[in-house]
Design an enzyme around this catalytic site. Sequence first.
Site, PDB file in Angstrom:
ATOM      1  N   GLY A   1       0.889  -1.145  -0.048  1.00 31.65           N
ATOM      2  CA  GLY A   1       0.036  -0.005  -0.204  1.00 31.65           C
ATOM      3  C   GLY A   1       0.854   1.113   0.070  1.00 31.65           C
TER       4      GLY A   1
ATOM      5  N   GLU B   1     -10.601  -0.629  11.573  1.00 28.70           N
ATOM      6  CA  GLU B   1     -11.135  -1.536  10.567  1.00 28.70           C
ATOM      7  C   GLU B   1     -10.822  -3.175  11.082  1.00 28.70           C
ATOM      8  OE1 GLU B   1      -9.489  -1.116   6.978  1.00 28.70           O
ATOM      9  OE2 GLU B   1      -7.590  -1.502   7.521  1.00 28.70           O
TER      10      GLU B   1
ATOM     11  N   ARG C   1     -25.160   7.602  12.560  1.00 32.84           N
ATOM     12  CA  ARG C   1     -24.655   7.744  11.104  1.00 32.84           C
ATOM     13  C   ARG C   1     -23.170   7.299  11.001  1.00 32.84           C
ATOM     14  NH1 ARG C   1     -29.080   8.647  10.410  1.00 32.84           N
ATOM     15  NH2 ARG C   1     -30.342  10.497   9.387  1.00 32.84           N
TER      16      ARG C   1
ATOM     17  N   THR D   1       4.236   2.631   5.632  1.00 30.19           N
ATOM     18  CA  THR D   1       3.054   2.267   5.731  1.00 30.19           C
ATOM     19  C   THR D   1       2.141   3.050   6.769  1.00 30.19           C
ATOM     20  OG1 THR D   1       1.391   0.419   6.730  1.00 30.19           O
ATOM     21  CG2 THR D   1       3.736   0.662   7.407  1.00 30.19           C
ATOM     22  N   ILE D   2       0.745   3.499   6.390  1.00 28.06           N
ATOM     23  CA  ILE D   2       0.312   4.388   7.435  1.00 28.06           C
ATOM     24  C   ILE D   2      -0.452   3.741   8.416  1.00 28.06           C
ATOM     25  CG2 ILE D   2      -0.719   5.972   5.331  1.00 28.06           C
ATOM     26  CD1 ILE D   2      -3.674   4.522   5.932  1.00 28.06           C
ATOM     27  N   ASP D   3      -0.244   2.301   8.397  1.00 27.07           N
ATOM     28  CA  ASP D   3      -0.740   1.624   9.623  1.00 27.07           C
ATOM     29  C   ASP D   3       0.051   1.630  10.784  1.00 27.07           C
ATOM     30  OD1 ASP D   3      -2.585   0.673   7.761  1.00 27.07           O
ATOM     31  OD2 ASP D   3      -1.683  -1.173   7.575  1.00 27.07           O
TER      32      ASP D   3
ATOM     33  N   ASP E   1       2.177  -0.175  11.929  1.00 26.85           N
ATOM     34  CA  ASP E   1       2.028  -1.641  12.554  1.00 26.85           C
ATOM     35  C   ASP E   1       3.738  -2.349  12.395  1.00 26.85           C
ATOM     36  OD1 ASP E   1       2.066  -1.803   9.865  1.00 26.85           O
ATOM     37  OD2 ASP E   1       0.482  -3.409   9.853  1.00 26.85           O
TER      38      ASP E   1
ATOM     39  N   GLY F   1      -6.088   0.851   9.496  1.00 31.10           N
ATOM     40  CA  GLY F   1      -4.924   0.273  10.253  1.00 31.10           C
ATOM     41  C   GLY F   1      -4.608  -1.222  10.226  1.00 31.10           C
ATOM     42  N   ARG F   2      -5.648  -1.741   9.292  1.00 26.81           N
ATOM     43  CA  ARG F   2      -5.459  -3.360   9.296  1.00 26.81           C
ATOM     44  C   ARG F   2      -5.850  -3.898  10.548  1.00 26.81           C
ATOM     45  NH1 ARG F   2      -0.635  -6.114   6.129  1.00 26.81           N
ATOM     46  NH2 ARG F   2       0.572  -5.302   8.144  1.00 26.81           N
TER      47      ARG F   2
ATOM     48  N   ARG G   1       0.978  -5.522  -5.975  1.00 30.44           N
ATOM     49  CA  ARG G   1       1.043  -6.851  -5.462  1.00 30.44           C
ATOM     50  C   ARG G   1       1.370  -7.706  -6.389  1.00 30.44           C
ATOM     51  NH1 ARG G   1      -0.124  -5.038  -0.281  1.00 30.44           N
ATOM     52  NH2 ARG G   1      -2.141  -3.379  -0.156  1.00 30.44           N
TER      53      ARG G   1
ATOM     54  N   LYS H   1     -25.199  16.443  26.938  1.00 37.48           N
ATOM     55  CA  LYS H   1     -24.445  16.394  25.474  1.00 37.48           C
ATOM     56  C   LYS H   1     -25.255  15.575  24.619  1.00 37.48           C
ATOM     57  CE  LYS H   1     -20.034  14.217  24.056  1.00 37.48           C
ATOM     58  NZ  LYS H   1     -19.504  15.667  23.767  1.00 37.48           N
TER      59      LYS H   1
ATOM     60  N   ALA I   1      15.464  11.056  -1.183  1.00 42.47           N
ATOM     61  CA  ALA I   1      16.582  10.953  -0.409  1.00 42.47           C
ATOM     62  C   ALA I   1      17.254   9.806  -0.572  1.00 42.47           C
ATOM     63  CB  ALA I   1      15.946  10.794   1.272  1.00 42.47           C
TER      64      ALA I   1
ATOM     65  N   ARG J   1     -17.862  16.257  13.381  1.00 45.13           N
ATOM     66  CA  ARG J   1     -18.327  16.684  14.600  1.00 45.13           C
ATOM     67  C   ARG J   1     -19.189  17.921  14.607  1.00 45.13           C
ATOM     68  NH1 ARG J   1     -17.171  15.510  20.008  1.00 45.13           N
ATOM     69  NH2 ARG J   1     -15.000  14.407  19.462  1.00 45.13           N
TER      70      ARG J   1
ATOM     71  N   ASP K   1       5.460  -4.899   6.274  1.00 45.04           N
ATOM     72  CA  ASP K   1       5.934  -6.311   6.498  1.00 45.04           C
ATOM     73  C   ASP K   1       6.047  -7.128   5.395  1.00 45.04           C
ATOM     74  OD1 ASP K   1       3.294  -6.371   6.489  1.00 45.04           O
ATOM     75  OD2 ASP K   1       2.976  -7.380   8.730  1.00 45.04           O
TER      76      ASP K   1
END
Length: 319
Positions: A11, A222, A243, A125-127, A129, A170-171, A72, A213, A22, A154, A103
């Site tokens: 990903g 996820e 929602r 990776t954005i995760d 992890d 986030g897997r 992939r 509130k 770099a 919000r 990984d």
Amino acid sequence: MQKIAVLTSGGDSPGMNAAIRAAVRRAAYHGVQMYGVYHGYEGLMRGHIQEMTLGSVGDIIHRGGTILFSARSEEFKTEAGQEKAVRQLHEHGIEGLIVIGGDGSFRGAQKLTEKGIPTIGVPGTIDNDIPCTDFTIGFDTALNTIVEAIDKIRDTATSHERTYIIEVMGRDAGDLALWAGLAAGAESIIIPEADHDMNDIIERLHAGNRRGKKHSIIIVAEGVGSAATYAEEIKQRTGWETRVTVLGHIQRGGSPTAFDRMLASRMGAAAVDLLLEGKRDRMVGIRNNQIVDVDFKDALAQKHQLDLSIYQLARTLSI
């Protein structure tokens, strides 16, 4: 070592381009030729390899995604596919490879090292992890994207006095959900690393309602399931309108933050340095703001650990 190649795999994540830049410029500084491999391991097997110059990476540090593209490849997981990749590297005279990815990408890099190709991994990776590093390239940008989205949601939740359940990527790791939930003031955060009690979540919603509130934000990683499932249960048990927002791939895109540009630049340059030092089969990481390198085997054998003290902090602040 006179010729090095770089590829991106898995990903995409914001900051990959900064890491490519770099690596190319660090190699040029040392008088080493750098080659770009297009379309990940799939492209490596097909020989999609081109020399990169200083001009090749001009004006990309601020761009999201990856100029080398990503793909992939099931074939690369096979012995025959890996042999194809090695032949292509030999035919181009490439003596070392930098792999930017997660990984799965690193396991592929391990296979190439076993076949005689010195390989260094850069965690992109954005995760967030990947073990043995505090941060991965792209995490900070994705986190800021999520927080910005929550802030906007919000406003609508407040206007319509509703409960919003927001699903983030986030897997199997809850870092994005946890950090975003704390930063955006979510009432509840549901992540794979911590047990959650729906009775507690419902009681928190009722407690907030009793003190006046009118809206709530719940973040779902996820890896624990669908936000729609949680929204339906909350609606049935409270009678309130809910929602659902699934942020999806918007989390992967966008211009990288200054933090991710810095991190990617440091890691990309370090990967070149490691190859020139004769190291192989290692991953670049960052710990306590210091660049480190660890053995692939050590990194991949460990399980990613989320700081649960942040989770406890978020719970105490969302009462």
